[in-house]
Design a protein around this motif. Structure first.
Motif, PDB file in Angstrom:
ATOM      1  N   UNK A 113       1.038   0.646  -0.656  1.00  0.00           N
ATOM      2  CA  UNK A 113       0.024   1.489  -0.343  1.00  0.00           C
ATOM      3  C   UNK A 113      -0.868   1.177   1.109  1.00  0.00           C
ATOM      4  N   UNK A 114      -0.888   0.215   1.219  1.00  0.00           N
ATOM      5  CA  UNK A 114      -1.637  -0.483   2.619  1.00  0.00           C
ATOM      6  C   UNK A 114      -0.701  -0.255   3.608  1.00  0.00           C
TER       7      UNK A 114
ATOM      8  N   UNK B  66      -4.402  11.519   0.287  1.00  0.00           N
ATOM      9  CA  UNK B  66      -4.604  11.769  -0.896  1.00  0.00           C
ATOM     10  C   UNK B  66      -3.825  10.621  -1.748  1.00  0.00           C
ATOM     11  N   UNK B  67      -4.156  10.028  -2.732  1.00  0.00           N
ATOM     12  CA  UNK B  67      -3.504   9.718  -3.745  1.00  0.00           C
ATOM     13  C   UNK B  67      -2.889  10.420  -4.634  1.00  0.00           C
TER      14      UNK B  67
ATOM     15  N   UNK C  42       4.564  10.277   1.187  1.00  0.00           N
ATOM     16  CA  UNK C  42       5.065   9.078   1.103  1.00  0.00           C
ATOM     17  C   UNK C  42       4.643   8.290  -0.150  1.00  0.00           C
ATOM     18  N   UNK C  43       5.934   7.447  -0.763  1.00  0.00           N
ATOM     19  CA  UNK C  43       5.436   6.902  -2.041  1.00  0.00           C
ATOM     20  C   UNK C  43       6.146   5.530  -1.988  1.00  0.00           C
ATOM     21  N   UNK C  44       6.187   4.591  -3.120  1.00  0.00           N
ATOM     22  CA  UNK C  44       6.645   3.134  -3.222  1.00  0.00           C
ATOM     23  C   UNK C  44       8.237   3.294  -3.000  1.00  0.00           C
TER      24      UNK C  44
ATOM     25  N   UNK D 233      -2.158  14.479   3.699  1.00  0.00           N
ATOM     26  CA  UNK D 233      -1.052  13.425   3.526  1.00  0.00           C
ATOM     27  C   UNK D 233      -0.916  12.899   2.069  1.00  0.00           C
ATOM     28  N   UNK D 234       0.157  12.580   1.594  1.00  0.00           N
ATOM     29  CA  UNK D 234      -0.108  11.880   0.285  1.00  0.00           C
ATOM     30  C   UNK D 234       0.676  10.431   0.627  1.00  0.00           C
ATOM     31  N   UNK D 235      -0.189   9.462  -0.133  1.00  0.00           N
ATOM     32  CA  UNK D 235       0.128   7.858   0.076  1.00  0.00           C
ATOM     33  C   UNK D 235      -0.161   7.361  -1.406  1.00  0.00           C
TER      34      UNK D 235
END
Length: 207
Positions: free
Chosen positions: A144-145, A7-8, A138-140, A111-113
């Motif tokens: 994202x890639x 998921x975004x 997970x974040x910046x 999952x969150x990306x």
């Protein structure tokens, strides 16, 4: 069969886009309004990119001033403080998304990306009471890639059994790089690009 959904966050789980706009306007309130609005336009067109990238873009490409990593981090920290304060309200959760997530998280790994800063993202997910639905968040500043690659590798996910749900072309690009099916959501311009476009979460063929 879909076994994993990536998921975004912004615009997909949390209706935070207007608040993000406000955050950039606030941290750059001492700069020319015209320049800040150029950044807002860039930000809105590139939702999946991190604030670190956008802050650097503002200085180097819009106002043509140098900025080092410390300067970027300082701006990002101020932005994060605003986001933690403003986005902790559950009213910003997108209810149809959360209904789907809360109904299926025990059958499908989520999952969150996100392009949101990693620590802030985890803070908000815990503050909003949704962290328990996700196997990892997970974040910046990791792009994202690379976040998608990390999820696939670290959690032993077969790309053929995954989909990525996002609202930006950057989400699409990250999914396609790793041969993960992309489902567009909450951005009509993606309807002609993604394998599927979610008008309602009943559009996801789970089984």
């Amino acid at each position: 069969m879909i076994k994993n959904i990536l998921w975004d966050f912004d615009g997909v789980i949390l209706d935070s886009l207007a608040v993000r706009d406000y955050g950039f306007r606030e941290i750059f309130k001492n700069f020319e309004k015209e320049d800040v609005e150029k950044l807002i336009a860039y930000h809105q067109q590139n939702g999946g990119l991190s604030r670190f990238h956008k802050i650097k873009y503002f200085f180097e490409e819009i106002i043509h001033q140098p900025i080092d990593d410390n300067g970027i981090e300082c701006c990002a920290r101020e932005f994060s403080e605003i986001m933690r304060r403003e986005l902790s309200n559950p009213q910003y959760l997108i209810q149809e998304t959360m209904t789907f997530i809360s109904s299926h998280y025990q059958q499908i790994r989520f999952f969150i990306a996100s392009g949101s800063e990693h620590n802030e993202l985890n803070f908000l997910c815990h503050k909003l009471g949704i962290a328990q639905y996700f196997s990892a968040i997970y974040g910046s500043p990791t792009p994202k890639v690379d976040l998608v690659a990390k999820i696939l590798f670290s959690h032993d996910c077969d790309p053929r059994e995954c989909i990525l749900i996002g609202d930006s072309i950057n989400d699409y690009d990250a999914a396609k790089t790793h041969e993960v099916a992309f489902y567009g959501y909450n951005n009509a311009s993606l309807q002609g690009i993604s394998e599927r476009y979610i008008k309602t979460f009943r559009d996801i063929p789970l089984y």
